[in-house]
Design a protein around this motif. Structure first.
Motif, PDB file in Angstrom:
ATOM      1  N   ILE A 344      15.072  32.007  -9.895  1.00  0.00           N
ATOM      2  CA  ILE A 344      14.781  33.191  -9.086  1.00  0.00           C
ATOM      3  C   ILE A 344      15.958  34.170  -9.048  1.00  0.00           C
ATOM      4  CG2 ILE A 344      15.428  32.046  -6.897  1.00  0.00           C
ATOM      5  CD1 ILE A 344      12.564  34.547  -7.336  1.00  0.00           C
ATOM      6  N   LYS A 345      17.188  33.584  -9.064  1.00  0.00           N
ATOM      7  CA  LYS A 345      18.357  34.472  -8.980  1.00  0.00           C
ATOM      8  C   LYS A 345      18.424  35.391 -10.191  1.00  0.00           C
ATOM      9  CE  LYS A 345      21.130  31.034  -7.488  1.00  0.00           C
ATOM     10  NZ  LYS A 345      22.404  30.334  -7.375  1.00  0.00           N
ATOM     11  N   LYS A 346      18.143  34.797 -11.343  1.00  0.00           N
ATOM     12  CA  LYS A 346      18.201  35.606 -12.575  1.00  0.00           C
ATOM     13  C   LYS A 346      17.142  36.702 -12.540  1.00  0.00           C
ATOM     14  CE  LYS A 346      20.238  32.441 -15.843  1.00  0.00           C
ATOM     15  NZ  LYS A 346      20.016  31.495 -16.915  1.00  0.00           N
ATOM     16  N   ILE A 347      15.958  36.320 -12.030  1.00  0.00           N
ATOM     17  CA  ILE A 347      14.873  37.312 -11.974  1.00  0.00           C
ATOM     18  C   ILE A 347      15.260  38.440 -11.017  1.00  0.00           C
ATOM     19  CG2 ILE A 347      12.480  37.669 -11.286  1.00  0.00           C
ATOM     20  CD1 ILE A 347      11.871  34.872 -12.348  1.00  0.00           C
ATOM     21  N   THR A 348      15.768  38.052  -9.838  1.00  0.00           N
ATOM     22  CA  THR A 348      16.159  39.078  -8.853  1.00  0.00           C
ATOM     23  C   THR A 348      17.219  40.004  -9.458  1.00  0.00           C
ATOM     24  OG1 THR A 348      15.753  37.453  -7.142  1.00  0.00           O
ATOM     25  CG2 THR A 348      16.947  39.410  -6.477  1.00  0.00           C
ATOM     26  N   LYS A 349      18.138  39.406 -10.195  1.00  0.00           N
ATOM     27  CA  LYS A 349      19.196  40.205 -10.797  1.00  0.00           C
ATOM     28  C   LYS A 349      18.616  41.213 -11.793  1.00  0.00           C
ATOM     29  CE  LYS A 349      23.736  39.625 -12.791  1.00  0.00           C
ATOM     30  NZ  LYS A 349      24.677  38.689 -13.382  1.00  0.00           N
TER      31      LYS A 349
END
Ligand code: C2E
Ligand code: CA
Ligand code: CA
Length: 539
Positions: A344-349
């Motif tokens: 999720i962090k990568k997507i949010t980024k």
């Protein structure tokens, strides 16, 4: 787990390139078979056969030459001794019928063979070994040649060679039925000897192409290949091996079994590969990772409005997955899985980068807009802070105060959340506004309020939908609004779909609203168009 459609899973670059390879490999192997196996091997066979034959003929001619030289050296008159010598040679040298010595008038003056008194065939004087044409030897009733040399005394020494023997040398070579092998005298039009069918026109053309100073020539004429090898010792002698150049069709029919095996193997490899890929790609983790690499996640923006003026004041960034060749996927299909696989962090980024660069590129449209970002509470850690720093560096024109972070209350009540709480506090100190998303829908108590300060709460559409109804949610909504007021928190009402809902919320002092009454979430390009249009209207 969400099932992913088949056509998506096999359309990635790796699957396609390996599949292509599997498809092309047999073709490649087949071409190898044809070019290397069939063409080269045939060529090799032709030149080996021709060289072998030349060698055999040379050996035979060496013997003949030796015998003729000996005869001429020792000859003074036709004695029994001479005739015996002739018999011995005829016996020792395969293919030799007998010997003749003739004078300049072509009368036979000594022989172990010819009962005639003279010979009819032209034999131009030659001090080396020469060959006559093949001709009918009347006295023995069959064809033959004369191999001869002229001595210093004007006499010509002749060995009678049987045509059958030459043919025997050729036939021994075991050539394919469709091939031809010929022993050629370069001065003669017709071959000295021939095995198999050799078209005369092909042979003539080959002769033209045959450069006499080359010991070995390969000529291709129409469908034929001809290997020509000439003798070192008798430059007039050469051997031609003629065969039909192996075509793809010939290779196809010659290697039926191998080709079928190859195709079956290919099919097998193809199925194995696709099943393997399908299994692998069917895992959501792999799909999400690939989608991140391909930059398939894009932010949609849904405007947040001032409930009194209806002016757009900010936007919530909502994730969309634009899968190649497919419909846009909604967050409920992939956000829970992205959280589960820690992606999720990568997507949010990725989303934030795209939204930030939009904000940075259009200061005239959004310089005073806030951007509301959804953060999964379970993935808030030190990296959240550093990512924010990074974003600020990359997009310097965006103020931290423009950033709102929406965090659901899930997990905030637990002991583990201590770290999360500290980070939230740091984020606030940096200047971000942090709010509680879907406020009131979580099961946790509200005790986190005692040690965490927020800037706003978002009221979930479930409560907004209850406006005007006599149910628990409507009572809860009123309580939530009161609580927010007493905590001095800004309120954003989500899922506002009707004028009545908006009016009621405004009357309760709610400041911001978001919902289909105003606009749905939209791609950046559309968001931009809407803003330009609004600007034009207000001017
Ligand atoms: P949310 O944060 O509560 O987002 C609001 C959802 O309500 C959005 O759905 C929005 O399109 C929808 N909505 C807005 N106005 C209306 C309305 O008037 N009527 C109705 N029926 N629906 C409305 P969406 O975009 O499908 O997002 C669903 C949820 O996915 C979000 O709920 C949020 O929890 C999560 N989500 C979306 N983007 C992200 C993200 O980037 N990161 C994280 N962690 N979660 C995200
Ligand atoms: Ca939200
Ligand atoms: Ca919500």
């Amino acid at each position: 787990m969400t099932k992913v459609p088949w056509h998506f899973t096999v359309s990635d670059r790796k699957t396609i390139s390996v599949s292509l390879l599997i498809m092309l490999l047999p073709l490649f192997i087949f071409l190898q078979m044809w070019a290397i196996n069939d063409k080269q091997q045939k060529r090799l066979f032709a030149s080996n056969t021709a060289s072998d034959l030349i060698y055999d003929v040379e050996v035979m001619f060496d013997h003949l030459n030796g015998a003729l030289i000996n005869l001429s050296a020792s000859f003074s008159a036709c004695t029994t001794e001479t005739v015996n010598q002739m018999y011995r040679y005829a016996f020792d040298i395969p293919g030799v019928e007998g010997f003749l010595i003739i004078n300049e008038q072509r009368s036979v003056i000594c022989s172990n063979w010819h009962p005639d008194q003279s010979i009819e065939v032209e034999l131009p004087a030659s001090f080396g070994l020469s060959l006559s044409k093949e001709h009918f030897l009347r006295s023995v009733g069959k064809n033959g040649f004369f191999a001869y040399r002229t001595g210093a005394n004007g006499l010509t020494y002749i060995a009678v060679v049987s045509a059958t023997h030459l043919r025997y040398l050729l036939n021994q070579r075991n050539i394919a039925l469709t091939d031809a092998l010929a022993l050629l005298d370069n001065d003669e039009e017709n071959p000295l000897s021939l095995s198999g069918l050799l078209s005369n026109t092909v042979l003539q053309q080959a002769r033209l192409a045959f450069a006499s100073d080359d010991k070995k020539t390969i000529v291709e004429i129409d469908d034929f290949s001809i290997t020509l090898i000439s003798s070192d010792q008798h430059p007039n002698l050469s051997v031609a091996y003629l065969y039909r150049t192996p075509t793809i069709m010939v290779t196809l029919s010659d290697h039926k079994t191998e080709i079928i095996l190859l195709l079956v193997g290919q099919l097998f490899a193809f199925i194995l590969w696709l099943t393997h890929r399908f299994k692998k790609l069917n895992s959501m983790k792999v799909q999400l990772t690939m989608a991140i690499d391909r930059q398939e996640f894009t932010p949609y923006l849904q405007p947040i409005v001032d409930i009194n003026t209806q002016a757009w004041v900010g936007a919530e960034m909502l994730a969309r997955w634009q899968r190649h060749g497919q419909d846009v996927a909604y967050p409920n299909e992939f956000i829970p899985l992205a959280e589960k696989h820690s992606l999720i962090k990568k997507i949010t980024k990725q989303l934030a980068q795209k939204a930030f660069s939009f904000y940075q590129d259009h200061p005239e449209l959004v310089s005073d807009f806030f951007l509301s970002i959804n953060l999964s509470p379970n993935h808030i850690d030190e990296k959240t802070i550093s990512s924010l720093h990074q974003l600020r560096k990359s997009y310097p024109s965006i103020q931290v105060s423009q950033i709102k972070l929406e965090i659901t209350e899930q997990g905030l009540g637990t002991e583990k959340a201590q770290n999360t709480k500290q980070i939230i506090e740091q984020l606030r100190q940096m200047g971000c506004q942090v709010g509680l998303d879907d406020f009131g829908t979580g099961q946790s108590g509200l005790e986190y309020f005692t040690h965490l300060t927020f800037d706003f709460i978002k009221i979930d559409q479930r409560f907004v939908g209850a406006i005007g109804k006599t149910n628990v949610d409507f009572h809860l909504l009123k309580t939530i609004i009161q609580l927010a007021a007493s905590l001095k928190l800004d309120v954003i009402a989500e899922g506002v779909e009707t004028e009545q809902q908006a009016e009621w919320l405004a009357a309760q002092g709610v400041r911001y609203a978001q919902g289909w009454l105003y606009a749905k979430a939209m791609p950046l390009s559309e968001f931009k168009k809407n803003l330009i249009h609004k600007k034009a209207v207000t001017l």
